[in-house]
Design an enzyme around this catalytic site. Structure first.
Site, PDB file in Angstrom:
ATOM      1  N   ASN A 309       0.823  -1.213   0.000  1.00  0.00           N
ATOM      2  CA  ASN A 309       0.000   0.000   0.000  1.00  0.00           C
ATOM      3  C   ASN A 309       0.856   1.262   0.000  1.00  0.00           C
ATOM      4  OD1 ASN A 309      -2.587  -1.100  -0.084  1.00  0.00           O
ATOM      5  ND2 ASN A 309      -2.700  -1.360   2.132  1.00  0.00           N
ATOM      6  N   TYR A 335     -18.127 -26.770  -0.223  1.00  0.00           N
ATOM      7  CA  TYR A 335     -18.636 -26.568   1.128  1.00  0.00           C
ATOM      8  C   TYR A 335     -17.674 -25.804   2.016  1.00  0.00           C
ATOM      9  CZ  TYR A 335     -15.961 -30.933   1.641  1.00  0.00           C
ATOM     10  OH  TYR A 335     -14.988 -31.896   1.598  1.00  0.00           O
ATOM     11  N   GLU A 344      -6.145  -7.073   5.567  1.00  0.00           N
ATOM     12  CA  GLU A 344      -5.535  -8.087   4.715  1.00  0.00           C
ATOM     13  C   GLU A 344      -5.620  -9.473   5.335  1.00  0.00           C
ATOM     14  OE1 GLU A 344      -2.148  -6.439   7.263  1.00  0.00           O
ATOM     15  OE2 GLU A 344      -4.063  -5.776   6.456  1.00  0.00           O
TER      16      GLU A 344
END
Length: 422
Positions: A309, A335, A344
């Site tokens: 970031n 499933y 995150e």
């Protein structure tokens, strides 16, 4: 199609049942109203036909009374004896009545109002369609004796009733019968004073019988067409409501599915959000306690995500999160349940899975993620994650279960990341 895990969290079929219930109620109420209207129309039509028959009967009665009054006013009428059925023997017995007279060498017989009425009623031109008869409880002529309906009517007149009606069978056919009383006046006393009648007494009545089979047929046809029309309208209303409800429910389900997905999933990754993940995990724990099957979870966190970031921007960071979510969706069993736990960090729920098997699945996911760089708008990036895996222990609380996986996650990070601890 709605994800079965979402259906377990929120039953979207409840809205469909709600809509069907109230649309069905509306259809029922509308059908009842329409059926009531057609029933009322049918009753009104029957009353109209009945009123028409009653008016016919009353009109014929009035015409007969006018004719009788005219004949009585003139003291009767004489007709040629050779053109009629003979001399009325009852007139011959009444003092002061000249039953037969001769004029110009031709014999004439007297016809009084009662005889005129009877002979007119026997006319072939309307014998079947219309019959009328003058009668009394004290008749001079036995052929004028009253039948059952006429006796009922005459007794009713003595009680003050002014008219009497009834449907009756005559000669095998249905007739509408109308009868009203005859009042004694001065013209009547000449013939009937000997019976004890006085002016103003009810001395009998005139019964009018109108063939009603055509009217009855019209009523039956009207009722049939109204029933068919009513059923058709009700069917059309129900069909329209069903058609509208079908499309309404379909659109409602689409909208509800969208809203449900928004409420239960993470907007960015399309995985379940933390709230949904916790609820689904709670359900799986309850199932595990009932069935005693194995249940494992994995908590994993992208390595060095803050650096991504800070270096490339949050948009590229979002692309990395989406890439990991896509890997989960593509690689897991039907499933298995994946959710974005926060930032995150991801929670991966693996029902009917032992710790060993869960470790194999998670390591395979890690290998797939690290085997090739993630393609982003900033270029290809090498991405990895650290994960902690735990298997559910009997009577363990949900928070304790997740805490054990979280502890193992931090252990994996402490071991230089890019690995799975169990």
């Amino acid at each position: 199609m709605t994800d079965p895990h979402i259906s377990r969290v929120l039953d979207i079929d409840s809205s469909r049942r709600f809509v069907l219930k109230y649309l069905g109620l509306i259809a029922l109420l509308v059908s009842i109203v329409i059926a009531s209207l057609f029933f009322a129309f049918n009753i009104n039509a029957s009353k109209t036909y009945l009123q028409q028959l009653h008016e016919y009967g009353k009109t014929f009665f009035d015409e007969i009374v006018v004719t009788r009054s005219w004949v009585a006013k003139h003291g009767g009428v004489y007709v040629p004896l050779d053109t009629t059925d003979g001399i009325n023997p009852y007139l011959q017995r009444i003092e002061g009545i000249q039953a037969v007279m001769t004029c110009n060498n031709r014999d004439y017989t007297l016809k009084n109002p009662a005889l005129v009425t009877r002979e007119l009623s026997e006319s072939p031109s309307h014998r079947e369609r219309l019959q009328y008869k003058i009668t009394s409880l004290k008749t001079l002529n036995p052929s004028n004796a009253p039948d059952t309906f006429e006796i009922e009517s005459l007794h009713a007149f003595e009680q003050g009733q002014t008219e009497h009606t009834k449907f009756d069978i005559l000669d095998g056919k249905l007739y509408y019968r109308y009868m009203a009383p005859l009042m004694t006046d001065d013209t009547c006393l000449k013939c009937h004073a000997q019976q004890g009648y006085k002016r103003g007494d009810i001395r009998g009545g005139i019964a009018v019988s109108i063939l009603a089979e055509d009217f009855n047929k019209k009523i039956s046809e009207s009722r049939f067409y109204m029933v068919v029309s009513g059923i058709g309208v009700v069917a059309l209303v129900i069909f329209s409501i069903m058609y509208i409800s079908r499309h309404f429910i379909r659109d409602l389900q689409k909208a509800q599915t969208v809203l449900t997905n928004v409420a239960l999933t993470d907007f960015l990754t399309g995985l379940y959000n933390r709230f949904t993940g916790i609820r689904l995990l709670s359900q799986e724990i309850a199932r595990c306690q009932r069935s005693h099957d194995a249940l494992s979870i994995a908590l994993f966190d992208l390595d060095h995500f803050k650096k991504v970031n800070d270096t490339y921007g949050h948009n590229v960071g979002d692309e990395v999160l989406v890439a990991l979510a896509s890997l989960l969706k593509k690689s897991v069993r039907t499933y298995d349940i994946g959710c974005r736990y926060g930032g995150e960090e991801f929670l991966f729920i693996m029902p009917q899975t032992s710790l060993e098997h869960a470790s194999m699945i998670t390591n395979r996911l890690l290998e797939e993620l690290t085997s090739a760089p993630v393609i982003t708008s900033a270029g290809p990036l090498s991405i990895s994650f650290s994960a902690g895996i735990a298997q559910y222990m009997p009577d363990e609380r949900l928070e304790e279960f997740i805490a054990r996986a979280d502890t193992l996650l931090y252990e994996a990070k402490a071991k230089n990341r890019n690995q799975v601890c169990s």
